[in-house]
Design an enzyme around this catalytic site. Structure first.
Site: not given
Ligand code: T46
Length: 139
Positions: A56
């Site tokens: 993303h």
């Molecule tokens: C990024 C990279 C480096 C939350 O509820 N609160 C939060 O602050 C975050 C970061 C995530 N979430 C939830 C959203 C999803 O259901 O946690 C779950 C996993 O998040 P995500 O799939 O977005 O994780 P990554 O590792 O793909 O991305 C993360 C960050 O979301 C993003 O901002 O830039 O790490």
């Protein structure tokens, strides 16, 4: 927002490592080391080595990524060029700007990836569709 209106480029910086006979200590201060105020902190750990995550870009959120333990790589794509960054040292900080599509991969089993973010969590700030990313940030 188009790419021409976004003026910042992600960059890898090195912060000072402070150490003495007791061990090491590294400091990150907003404005001194980071170009934004820190609103949120999270960390990613226990990621399997064969997993890629991220996929993303963001509209607003600026972030700083540090592998405080272990290592991982980050693929960056700003719609004009792409590069891979290795985070393998707690003194290396990737300032990740919102206009970079990013994917984290090659996590070591002990990797703890610390993320400092400029905004509170908002699912609406994510661009998870690559074609939308190109519409927003491509020229
Ligand atoms: C990024 C990279 C480096 C939350 O509820 N609160 C939060 O602050 C975050 C970061 C995530 N979430 C939830 C959203 C999803 O259901 O946690 C779950 C996993 O998040 P995500 O799939 O977005 O994780 P990554 O590792 O793909 O991305 C993360 C960050 O979301 C993003 O901002 O830039 O790490």
């Amino acid at each position: 927002m188009s790419s021409s209106s976004y003026e910042y480029t992600s960059q890898l910086i090195e912060i000072s490592e402070l150490g003495d006979e007791r061990g090491m200590l590294a400091v990150i201060e907003e404005h001194e080391d980071l170009p934004f105020e820190i609103k949120r902190v999270f960390y990613i750990y226990g990621t399997r080595q064969d997993i890629r995550r991220g996929f993303h870009a963001h509209y607003k959120t600026r972030q700083a990524l540090v592998a405080v333990a272990g290592s991982c790589k980050v693929y960056l794509d700003n719609a004009k060029r792409n590069t891979d960054v290795l985070l393998d040292n707690p003194a290396k900080v990737l300032i990740l700007e919102p206009n970079d599509w990013h994917e984290m991969y090659d996590f070591s089993s002990d990797c703890v990836l610390l993320v400092l973010a400029s905004h509170l969590y908002d699912a609406e700030d994510y661009i998870r569709d690559y074609s939308v990313f190109l519409e927003v940030y491509g020229s």
